[in-house]
Design an enzyme around this catalytic site. Structure first.
Site, mmCIF file in Angstrom:
data_model
loop_
_atom_site.group_PDB
_atom_site.id
_atom_site.type_symbol
_atom_site.label_atom_id
_atom_site.label_comp_id
_atom_site.label_asym_id
_atom_site.label_seq_id
_atom_site.Cartn_x
_atom_site.Cartn_y
_atom_site.Cartn_z
ATOM 1 N N ARG A 87 39.384 46.787 37.754
ATOM 2 C CA ARG A 87 40.633 46.130 37.315
ATOM 3 C C ARG A 87 41.843 46.817 37.954
ATOM 4 O O ARG A 87 42.813 46.156 38.343
ATOM 5 C CB ARG A 87 40.749 46.170 35.779
ATOM 6 C CG ARG A 87 39.690 45.380 35.024
ATOM 7 C CD ARG A 87 39.815 43.880 35.143
ATOM 8 N NE ARG A 87 41.109 43.369 34.768
ATOM 9 C CZ ARG A 87 41.393 42.056 34.675
ATOM 10 N NH1 ARG A 87 40.441 41.148 34.923
ATOM 11 N NH2 ARG A 87 42.577 41.648 34.357
ATOM 12 N N THR A 123 47.313 40.178 37.579
ATOM 13 C CA THR A 123 46.912 38.789 37.867
ATOM 14 C C THR A 123 47.846 38.132 38.887
ATOM 15 O O THR A 123 47.391 37.441 39.799
ATOM 16 C CB THR A 123 46.921 37.974 36.555
ATOM 17 O OG1 THR A 123 46.127 38.665 35.585
ATOM 18 C CG2 THR A 123 46.370 36.578 36.772
ATOM 19 N N ARG A 178 45.127 42.574 45.064
ATOM 20 C CA ARG A 178 45.942 41.367 44.905
ATOM 21 C C ARG A 178 47.301 41.513 45.581
ATOM 22 O O ARG A 178 47.864 40.532 46.073
ATOM 23 C CB ARG A 178 46.070 41.020 43.424
ATOM 24 C CG ARG A 178 44.776 40.375 42.890
ATOM 25 C CD ARG A 178 44.741 40.317 41.413
ATOM 26 N NE ARG A 178 43.724 39.393 40.907
ATOM 27 C CZ ARG A 178 43.407 39.286 39.619
ATOM 28 N NH1 ARG A 178 44.013 40.032 38.717
ATOM 29 N NH2 ARG A 178 42.477 38.429 39.236
ATOM 30 N N ASN A 226 44.613 34.343 43.846
ATOM 31 C CA ASN A 226 44.838 35.791 43.804
ATOM 32 C C ASN A 226 43.644 36.597 44.302
ATOM 33 O O ASN A 226 43.491 37.762 43.966
ATOM 34 C CB ASN A 226 45.299 36.213 42.410
ATOM 35 C CG ASN A 226 44.299 35.854 41.332
ATOM 36 O OD1 ASN A 226 43.205 35.379 41.617
ATOM 37 N ND2 ASN A 226 44.656 36.099 40.082
ATOM 38 N N HIS A 264 38.346 38.239 41.394
ATOM 39 C CA HIS A 264 38.115 38.242 39.946
ATOM 40 C C HIS A 264 37.442 39.559 39.599
ATOM 41 O O HIS A 264 36.668 40.094 40.383
ATOM 42 C CB HIS A 264 37.182 37.086 39.552
ATOM 43 C CG HIS A 264 36.626 37.232 38.160
ATOM 44 N ND1 HIS A 264 37.308 36.791 37.051
ATOM 45 C CD2 HIS A 264 35.478 37.822 37.697
ATOM 46 C CE1 HIS A 264 36.594 37.095 35.967
ATOM 47 N NE2 HIS A 264 35.479 37.716 36.336
HETATM 48 P P1 ADP Z 1 42.612 38.027 35.489
HETATM 49 O O1 ADP Z 1 41.923 37.289 36.623
HETATM 50 O O2 ADP Z 1 43.616 39.013 35.981
HETATM 51 O O3 ADP Z 1 41.625 38.610 34.496
HETATM 52 P P2 ADP Z 1 43.098 35.932 33.526
HETATM 53 O O4 ADP Z 1 41.719 36.231 32.993
HETATM 54 O O5 ADP Z 1 44.216 35.920 32.560
HETATM 55 O O6 ADP Z 1 43.482 36.926 34.715
HETATM 56 O O7 ADP Z 1 43.093 34.505 34.225
HETATM 57 C C1 ADP Z 1 41.982 34.086 35.005
HETATM 58 C C2 ADP Z 1 42.502 33.470 36.280
HETATM 59 O O8 ADP Z 1 43.247 32.303 35.949
HETATM 60 C C3 ADP Z 1 43.477 34.342 37.087
HETATM 61 O O9 ADP Z 1 42.859 35.249 37.943
HETATM 62 C C4 ADP Z 1 44.265 33.301 37.846
HETATM 63 O O10 ADP Z 1 43.531 32.883 38.996
HETATM 64 C C5 ADP Z 1 44.330 32.155 36.864
HETATM 65 N N1 ADP Z 1 45.584 32.188 36.110
HETATM 66 C C6 ADP Z 1 45.930 33.049 35.132
HETATM 67 N N2 ADP Z 1 47.166 32.796 34.662
HETATM 68 C C7 ADP Z 1 47.615 31.718 35.356
HETATM 69 C C8 ADP Z 1 48.823 30.952 35.353
HETATM 70 N N3 ADP Z 1 49.816 31.249 34.521
HETATM 71 N N4 ADP Z 1 48.914 29.925 36.229
HETATM 72 C C9 ADP Z 1 47.919 29.612 37.060
HETATM 73 N N5 ADP Z 1 46.746 30.301 37.129
HETATM 74 C C10 ADP Z 1 46.594 31.333 36.289
HETATM 75 MG MG MG Z 2 40.241 37.645 33.251
#
Ligand code: ADP
Ligand code: MG
Length: 133
Positions: A86, A92, A103, A113, A116
């Site tokens: 992470r 994100t 990222r 981004n 994952h």
């Molecule tokens: P992470 O990937 O950092 O764990 P999240 O689990 O919150 O983030 O979200 C999963 C994925 O959804 C993100 O990696 C991103 O690709 C997408 N995402 C998250 N928030 C948004 C947003 N506000 N608008 C568009 N896509 C989003």
């Molecule tokens: Mg996530």
């Protein structure tokens, strides 16, 4: 504690041929590639994978996106691998991600981004099982 976690190189990064750079970055930062494969998943599989986000406004776009092209799924292994991955990924939204994070270096936008990473031990276990039976 030695852990395993799931990393995914998302379609935007696979498309730009960043697989080797991203894998080398993990290795340089003491995470081992325990297993890895390039796959393409269906919309339905993406919906299952991201079901924790099913109430979010971006859920449909997110599932379309993850199933839009090839992805590389990776089991990373190492000391505190879940948290470490992470940190290596960064926030994100690439604009908010720390300098030197994946990222920040490669992310195009909050949706594209590049990577994952599992966010907990429970999710790491189920996400690894999802891709590696
Ligand atoms: P992470 O990937 O950092 O764990 P999240 O689990 O919150 O983030 O979200 C999963 C994925 O959804 C993100 O990696 C991103 O690709 C997408 N995402 C998250 N928030 C948004 C947003 N506000 N608008 C568009 N896509 C989003
Ligand atoms: Mg996530």
């Amino acid at each position: 504690m030695t852990e395993q976690t799931l990393s995914i190189i998302k379609p935007d990064a696979v498309e730009r041929n960043l697989e080797k750079e991203i894998k080398d970055f993990f290795i340089k930062n003491n995470l081992k590639i325990a297993d890895s494969k390039k796959v393409k998943i269906s919309k339905e599989e993406a919906e299952e994978f991201y079901k924790v986000h099913q109430t979010k406004p971006f859920y449909n776009d997110l599932c379309n996106y993850l199933s839009s092209g090839a992805i590389v799924v990776i089991i990373l292994e190492g000391e505190n691998a879940i948290l470490k991955n992470r940190e290596l990924m960064g926030a994100t939204d690439p604009i908010k991600a720390n300098d030197g994070s994946l990222r920040k270096m490669y992310g195009l936008s909050i949706d594209k981004n590049s990577v994952h990473g599992s966010d907990s031990l429970e999710n790491a276990t189920s996400e690894i099982k999802f891709f590696f039976k």
